[in-house]
Design a protein around this motif. Structure first.
Motif, mmCIF file in Angstrom:
data_model
loop_
_atom_site.group_PDB
_atom_site.id
_atom_site.type_symbol
_atom_site.label_atom_id
_atom_site.label_comp_id
_atom_site.label_asym_id
_atom_site.label_seq_id
_atom_site.Cartn_x
_atom_site.Cartn_y
_atom_site.Cartn_z
ATOM 1 N N ASP A 1 37.535 84.699 32.068
ATOM 2 C CA ASP A 1 36.269 84.467 31.384
ATOM 3 C C ASP A 1 35.081 84.908 32.243
ATOM 4 O OD1 ASP A 1 37.584 83.489 29.192
ATOM 5 O OD2 ASP A 1 37.286 81.380 29.691
ATOM 6 N N LEU A 2 35.175 84.695 33.552
ATOM 7 C CA LEU A 2 34.122 85.166 34.448
ATOM 8 C C LEU A 2 34.013 86.680 34.405
ATOM 9 C CD1 LEU A 2 34.770 82.861 37.537
ATOM 10 C CD2 LEU A 2 32.638 82.953 36.235
ATOM 11 N N GLN A 3 35.153 87.366 34.489
ATOM 12 C CA GLN A 3 35.141 88.822 34.467
ATOM 13 C C GLN A 3 34.626 89.342 33.130
ATOM 14 O OE1 GLN A 3 39.213 89.713 35.528
ATOM 15 N NE2 GLN A 3 38.708 89.859 37.696
ATOM 16 N N ALA A 4 34.998 88.656 32.053
ATOM 17 C CA ALA A 4 34.509 89.057 30.736
ATOM 18 C C ALA A 4 32.998 88.899 30.621
ATOM 19 C CB ALA A 4 35.206 88.243 29.647
ATOM 20 N N ALA A 5 32.432 88.005 31.418
ATOM 21 C CA ALA A 5 30.977 87.819 31.441
ATOM 22 C C ALA A 5 30.296 88.777 32.408
ATOM 23 C CB ALA A 5 30.649 86.373 31.822
ATOM 24 N N GLY A 6 31.082 89.684 33.002
ATOM 25 C CA GLY A 6 30.508 90.675 33.906
ATOM 26 C C GLY A 6 30.312 90.186 35.315
ATOM 27 N N LEU A 7 31.056 89.148 35.721
ATOM 28 C CA LEU A 7 30.883 88.570 37.050
ATOM 29 C C LEU A 7 32.144 88.794 37.889
ATOM 30 C CD1 LEU A 7 29.256 85.280 35.825
ATOM 31 C CD2 LEU A 7 28.107 87.017 37.194
ATOM 32 N N PRO A 8 32.003 89.215 39.147
ATOM 33 C CA PRO A 8 33.172 89.417 39.998
ATOM 34 C C PRO A 8 33.877 88.101 40.285
ATOM 35 C CG PRO A 8 31.139 89.679 41.263
ATOM 36 C CD PRO A 8 30.739 89.551 39.829
ATOM 37 N N ALA A 9 35.184 88.082 40.092
ATOM 38 C CA ALA A 9 35.947 86.838 40.251
ATOM 39 C C ALA A 9 37.397 87.162 40.534
ATOM 40 C CB ALA A 9 35.839 85.975 38.999
ATOM 41 N N SER A 10 38.075 86.269 41.243
ATOM 42 C CA SER A 10 39.509 86.395 41.492
ATOM 43 C C SER A 10 40.062 85.045 41.893
ATOM 44 C CB SER A 10 39.790 87.424 42.602
ATOM 45 O OG SER A 10 39.228 87.011 43.825
ATOM 46 N N VAL A 11 41.354 84.875 41.694
ATOM 47 C CA VAL A 11 42.036 83.670 42.161
ATOM 48 C C VAL A 11 42.209 83.759 43.675
ATOM 49 C CG1 VAL A 11 44.202 82.381 42.101
ATOM 50 C CG2 VAL A 11 43.233 83.290 39.991
#
Length: 589
Positions: free
Chosen positions: A131-141
């Motif tokens: 959901d973060l990536q879909a919002a255009g924000l860099p994210a990873s586990v």
């Protein structure tokens, strides 16, 4: 209504701020609507967490008992990380490299004697990352929460809630730009962090089960998965879409970044092309290899940014227009004092550009210790090679900003600029440009307007800021001169004027002479609403145009542009009120 407890650490060590604390302070008490037609919503309650062994756990446990949340999300800063990283696991180990705020520094000690070796999150972290990536924000586990107080808190809370239906977990976030004193520490703006945490909260409350995908490979910065994710999520973000044939024109117009030290202080220096290329050779090979080819043209007469004029903006736009068909993108390097004014003017002159026009500079000279010049030029060159950036953009301090919404915000800080009423267009993340396409201008095709600013002479458009005690006579002297064709009125609050009939009369006289008057607020955030208060009703009556939430730079350069086009007054007024290039940013944040 559901309830979520958001916990954030206080500043620690030598830092005076902690992004986690800033976030919870802004989100306390907010209610977030859940998506997909749900009638439910989530109330956010917060907990300030001390960076102290055991006290951290106690503070969160007490907040859980007080607020009775359905979900708990704990936030902590991870200096050096550039993405938002939900943690998968906490380990039963305290091994502090430095002392916590309470002076504790345990080494190789268990958090809980005889406790399990590890505790896992109960949040849907892979869905949250998606959901973060879909919002255009860099994210990873992330699979390592460290061995400092963040891991300590994570482990302790998971143990406390082991037999509870309350879901909980920990998320690490990057540092703020203000914490990167030399510009080298990866950072994320508070605006982006707030957006990300809202997404985290909604995602945690929406997904009852996590998605089943490989968590080790869902970070968009992973080389193995970059292309597949870029294709799948290209609507939300893009990373380095440059082609090998990309060729950029760099216009070096002057400014601090090209100066050198002398006995008299900083002075302009020549041969900037060779100096810049030598500096770029110091970049790591992987980053140097990602830069586009470029041709640098140095203005014969370098422009002192503090002495820049509309004629200089016209010259820069003309150079770009003349070379438009020969290059894939453009970089304008200039001094920072009037950089935002240049960017705003170029946006109107180069309306509809289908090629990136990137404006940048530096707070310190290229060869100075701790300079931001090389980082800004690297960012600008990389941004100029992104074909989706079809507008004028300011590249500075690791951020890509809409040029026509940009203001200089800091005299020395490497961040330099901000867009008070518009979101970021992109950021520098893990040595790459990340662009948020959903925030960009639609490709409308070039519709350049290059009027002759020089023929207007001086003071064709002026600015008139209100100040306590301003007199009608002082406004008359400035405004009713024959050479003045328009003025930007910097009003109080949401568009108010002193209760002075004579002052309003001077403005009415100016309008009677056909002068264009536009009103903006002296407040950096938010729009004017001329006529909403009685104190501003007279402005609406005499025909002062609303500048909405335009910056001073945008309102001024747009008025100047309209005056230079030499059309009739009705046409000019209509065009001013129309959004052209994203200058009216209301609703974008």
């Amino acid at each position: 209504m559901s309830r979520l407890l958001l916990c954030g650490f206080e500043p620690f060590g030598h830092d005076s701020v902690n992004p986690a604390l800033k976030i919870i302070e802004q989100l306390e008490g907010q209610t977030l609507a859940l998506p997909n037609g749900s009638s439910d919503s989530v109330e956010i309650r917060t907990c300030r967490v001390p960076v102290t062994r055991y006290a951290a756990i106690e503070s969160v446990v007490e907040a859980i008992e007080r607020h009775a949340p359905d979900t708990v999300i704990m936030l902590g800063q991870a200096s050096g990380r550039s993405a938002i990283t939900p943690e998968r696991v906490a380990i039963n180990l305290d091994d502090y490299r430095i002392k916590d705020n309470g002076g504790h520094q345990p080494v190789d000690e268990p958090i809980e004697v005889a406790g399990p070796d590890a505790c896992f999150t109960t949040l849907p972290i892979k869905a949250m990352v998606n959901d973060l990536q879909a919002a255009g924000l860099p994210a990873s586990v992330s699979y390592t929460a460290g061995t400092f107080v963040c891991n300590h808190l994570f482990y302790g809370v998971q143990r406390h809630l082991a037999d509870s239906p309350i879901r909980s977990g920990f998320v690490h976030i990057p540092a703020l730009p203000e914490q990167s004193l030399d510009g080298r520490l990866p950072t994320m703006s508070l605006e982006s962090l707030l957006e990300g945490v809202r997404v985290l909260c909604i995602s945690a409350m929406t997904h009852q089960q996590d998605v089943r995908i490989g968590g080790g490979n869902i970070s968009y910065v992973s080389p193995a998965s970059r292309h597949a994710l870029q294709c799948r999520l290209s609507h939300f973000w893009q990373v380095d879409t440059m082609t090998p044939e990309t060729h950029i024109l760099v216009l070096y117009t002057g400014g601090t970044l090209g100066m050198v030290e002398s006995e008299q202080g900083l002075v302009p220096a020549g041969d900037f092309d060779a100096r810049l290329r030598a500096a770029l050779e110091d970049l790591p090979p992987s980053r140097r290899g990602r830069l586009p080819a470029f041709t640098l043209r140095e203005f014969p007469q370098l422009i002192d940014s503090s002495s820049a004029t509309p004629a200089d903006w016209q010259q820069i736009a003309g150079e770009i227009a003349d070379a438009y068909d020969s290059f894939d993108g453009f970089v304008v390097l200039q001094g920072t004092d009037t950089l935002a004014w240049t960017a705003s003017s170029l946006a109107f002159q180069l309306k509809g550009t289908a090629r990136p026009v990137i404006v940048s500079g530096a707070q310190l000279p290229l060869e100075a210790d701790g300079s931001d010049a090389l980082a800004n030029v690297e960012l600008a060159l990389t941004a100029a090679a992104q074909p989706t950036l079809n507008e004028v953009v300011v590249a500075f301090g690791g951020q890509l900003l809409r040029g026509v919404c940009t203001r200089k915000w800091y005299t020395q800080d490497h961040r330099g600029f901000t867009t008070p009423n518009a979101p970021l267009l992109g950021e520098w993340v893990d040595d790459r440009v990340v662009v948020y396409p959903g925030r960009l201008m639609d490709d409308q095709g070039p519709a350049f307007e290059l009027p002759d600013y020089a023929c207007l002479g001086q003071d064709a458009v002026i600015r008139l800021p209100l100040y306590p005690g301003i007199s009608a006579e002082s406004v008359r002297v400035q405004l009713l001169r024959s050479e003045v064709k328009g003025a930007v009125l910097e009003l109080w609050g949401s568009g108010n004027l002193p209760a002075d009939a004579e002052l309003l009369g001077v403005l009415a006289d100016a309008r009677g002479e056909g002068k264009l008057l536009a009103g903006i607020s002296q407040c950096p955030h938010g729009p004017v609403s001329i006529g909403h208060y009685a104190a501003g009703a007279g402005l609406a009556t005499i025909g002062v145009l609303s500048g909405d939430d335009m910056t001073l730079e945008a309102a001024f350069t747009k008025l100047l542009h309209l005056v230079a086009l030499n059309q009739d007054e009705d046409w000019q007024r209509e065009r001013f009120l129309m959004p052209w290039v994203g200058e009216r940013a209301s609703g974008l944040l």
